[in-house]
Design an enzyme around this catalytic site. Structure first.
Site, PDB file in Angstrom:
ATOM      1  N   CYS A  72       0.801  -1.225   0.000  1.00 27.34           N
ATOM      2  CA  CYS A  72       0.000   0.000   0.000  1.00 27.34           C
ATOM      3  C   CYS A  72       0.832   1.272   0.000  1.00 27.34           C
ATOM      4  O   CYS A  72       1.702   1.466   0.852  1.00 27.34           O
ATOM      5  CB  CYS A  72      -0.935  -0.018   1.200  1.00 27.34           C
ATOM      6  SG  CYS A  72      -2.063   1.381   1.234  1.00 27.34           S
ATOM      7  N   CYS A 109     -17.566   4.060  -5.736  1.00 25.65           N
ATOM      8  CA  CYS A 109     -16.920   3.398  -4.606  1.00 25.65           C
ATOM      9  C   CYS A 109     -16.236   4.441  -3.742  1.00 25.65           C
ATOM     10  O   CYS A 109     -15.306   5.120  -4.193  1.00 25.65           O
ATOM     11  CB  CYS A 109     -15.898   2.379  -5.104  1.00 25.65           C
ATOM     12  SG  CYS A 109     -16.624   1.096  -6.164  1.00 25.65           S
ATOM     13  N   CYS A 142     -20.883   2.004  -3.067  1.00 28.56           N
ATOM     14  CA  CYS A 142     -20.147   0.999  -2.302  1.00 28.56           C
ATOM     15  C   CYS A 142     -19.194   1.731  -1.366  1.00 28.56           C
ATOM     16  O   CYS A 142     -18.485   2.645  -1.787  1.00 28.56           O
ATOM     17  CB  CYS A 142     -19.368   0.090  -3.243  1.00 28.56           C
ATOM     18  SG  CYS A 142     -18.366  -1.160  -2.397  1.00 28.56           S
ATOM     19  N   CYS A 202     -18.335  -7.196  -1.491  1.00 27.96           N
ATOM     20  CA  CYS A 202     -17.327  -7.144  -2.546  1.00 27.96           C
ATOM     21  C   CYS A 202     -15.986  -7.474  -1.905  1.00 27.96           C
ATOM     22  O   CYS A 202     -15.575  -6.826  -0.952  1.00 27.96           O
ATOM     23  CB  CYS A 202     -17.313  -5.753  -3.151  1.00 27.96           C
ATOM     24  SG  CYS A 202     -15.979  -5.479  -4.315  1.00 27.96           S
ATOM     25  N   ARG A 272     -14.269  -8.014 -11.398  1.00 27.12           N
ATOM     26  CA  ARG A 272     -13.873  -6.668 -11.787  1.00 27.12           C
ATOM     27  C   ARG A 272     -12.375  -6.593 -12.027  1.00 27.12           C
ATOM     28  O   ARG A 272     -11.569  -7.019 -11.201  1.00 27.12           O
ATOM     29  CB  ARG A 272     -14.259  -5.664 -10.692  1.00 27.12           C
ATOM     30  CG  ARG A 272     -13.894  -4.222 -11.050  1.00 27.12           C
ATOM     31  CD  ARG A 272     -14.459  -3.232 -10.066  1.00 27.12           C
ATOM     32  NE  ARG A 272     -15.884  -3.436  -9.937  1.00 27.12           N
ATOM     33  CZ  ARG A 272     -16.495  -3.644  -8.773  1.00 27.12           C
ATOM     34  NH1 ARG A 272     -15.807  -3.671  -7.663  1.00 27.12           N
ATOM     35  NH2 ARG A 272     -17.797  -3.820  -8.734  1.00 27.12           N
TER      36      ARG A 272
END
Length: 409
Positions: A72, A109, A142, A202, A272
């Site tokens: 990250c 999102c 989302c 998800c 996705r």
């Protein structure tokens, strides 16, 4: 090819392949790649036709996360020169979302870096959801805010959230090598909380972190068991300044095999294509549309994607069509059951660099001890082992949310 015929038959029946069959897909030679894509494409078309769902990311809060996810760019120990800002106001987030909706996005999102939201954060995000819903009729929202505490999923659902994203990212067996400040079980628990609240779950993965074929199969089989409605597949973006900056393990061909394997294991789920597609698939992105039925439009959380119009042109040129707002994404048996990945269910996701766009959702990022620097000679040898490294394609996001520049949509 007997393997592919078997996998197509199982996919059309929503039957789980064996682990050996899934591993065999990842081991197919490049000479057979088009056969693999064609076979998985039959399964994709059976359940989703030629529709492509567009999703749009809004990074509500960027950087300075207290978790130590090695992939990250938003982890507290990250030296990546990304945008850093605190919470966007609801009207700012709604304005950013409107750009994606105008570009054709069906789902927005909302992602925020951090271990998980406080109750005050949930109030803030709830106001943002309400503002977006009020100004964009029919749009799905989302949320991707990290680990949830008791009752928070219910509050997000009451505010109008349709889905919650939280990725497993990698196999349970290797999770501790990627993150130490929370556990794999913590992630599973958050997905279960979202499902219990009636949110569409998800959850996906990040490929390219040095994992084995067995690790990839493990996490995808775990996802099928978890049964999310959508499975985002992220490909690691090796940001300079993160522990995985030298992990350039992917080729376009391997990315396609991974996507095909996911489609065979989760045949009727929204798969996705998420963060890293431009970096690793490059000119072979259109082939991936035969495997996935959902992509992100424009930029990701901390990295820039290709132009939104280029995404739309790619979809049209490849013979696919953008899914309309009035169309139900999931096959009827899954939509009616309101379940998840595998033999019964329905979802969102985001960027291989952190919460959201790598992983498919916001997962805690943070500060763990940085790995010790390798000696210069060893580092040079490591660099030499990555002939496919395309650092020129890793562009830090400098526009859109958190800036004064127009977003890419």
């Amino acid at each position: 090819m007997d393997l592919l015929n078997t996998l197509v038959d199982k996919g059309l029946r929503r039957e789980l392949p064996t682990r050996e069959e899934a591993l065999a897909v990842l081991a197919t030679p490049d000479d057979e790649l088009l056969d693999v894509v064609a076979a998985a494409g039959k399964v994709r078309r059976q359940w989703f036709g030629r529709r492509v769902k567009l999703n749009y990311l809004v990074n509500l809060k960027s950087g300075l996360c207290p978790e130590d996810c090695s992939y990250c760019s938003q982890r507290l120990g990250s030296k990546a020169e990304i945008l850093k800002y605190t919470w966007l106001k609801p009207d700012e987030a709604s304005k950013a979302a409107a750009a994606g909706v105008a570009g054709g996005a069906k789902r927005v999102c909302l992602v925020a870096s951090g271990r998980g939201p406080t109750d005050r954060d949930v109030d803030r995000v709830s106001q943002t959801i309400e503002a977006i819903k009020e100004q964009n009729e029919g749009v799905e929202v989302c949320a991707c805010l990290g680990l949830l505490s008791a009752g928070q999923a219910d509050r997000l659902r009451s505010a109008g959230a349709d889905a919650y994203n939280h990725n497993l990212n990698t196999s349970e067996g290797t999770y501790g090598e990627i993150t130490t400040t929370h556990t794999y079980a913590d992630r599973v628990d958050t997905v279960h909380q979202a499902q219990a609240a009636g949110l569409s779950a998800c959850s996906g993965l990040i490929a390219g972190m040095g994992e084995s074929d067995a690790d990839l199969v493990d996490v995808v089989f775990s996802l099928r068991e978890l049964d999310p409605d959508s499975v985002p597949v992220n490909f690691l973006i090796p940001f300079e300044g993160t522990p995985l900056a030298k992990e350039w393990n992917l080729t376009p061909q391997r990315c396609l095999r991974i996507l095909a394997m996911v489609r065979f294991v989760c045949p009727d789920v929204e798969v996705r294509l998420a963060g890293g597609r431009e970096v690793h698939l490059r000119s072979m992105q259109p082939l991936a549309l035969h495997l996935v039925n959902s992509i992100f439009l424009g930029d990701y959380l901390t990295s820039e994607g290709q132009a939104g119009q280029a995404d739309l042109d790619m979809i049209a040129d490849a013979g696919f069509e953008v899914e309309g707002a009035g169309t139900t994404t999931l096959p009827r048996h899954r939509a009616d059951a309101a379940a998840g990945c595998g033999s019964h269910a329905s979802g969102c996701a985001p960027e291989a660099d952190s919460c959201g766009s790598h992983s498919g959702g916001c997962a805690p990022c943070g500060e763990a001890p940085e790995p010790q620097s390798a000696p210069a000679a060893a580092q040079e040898a490591q660099d030499a082992q990555a002939p496919g490294a395309r650092t020129d394609l890793v562009a830090v996001r400098r526009r859109g949310a958190g800036t004064d520049l127009a977003p890419n949509a």
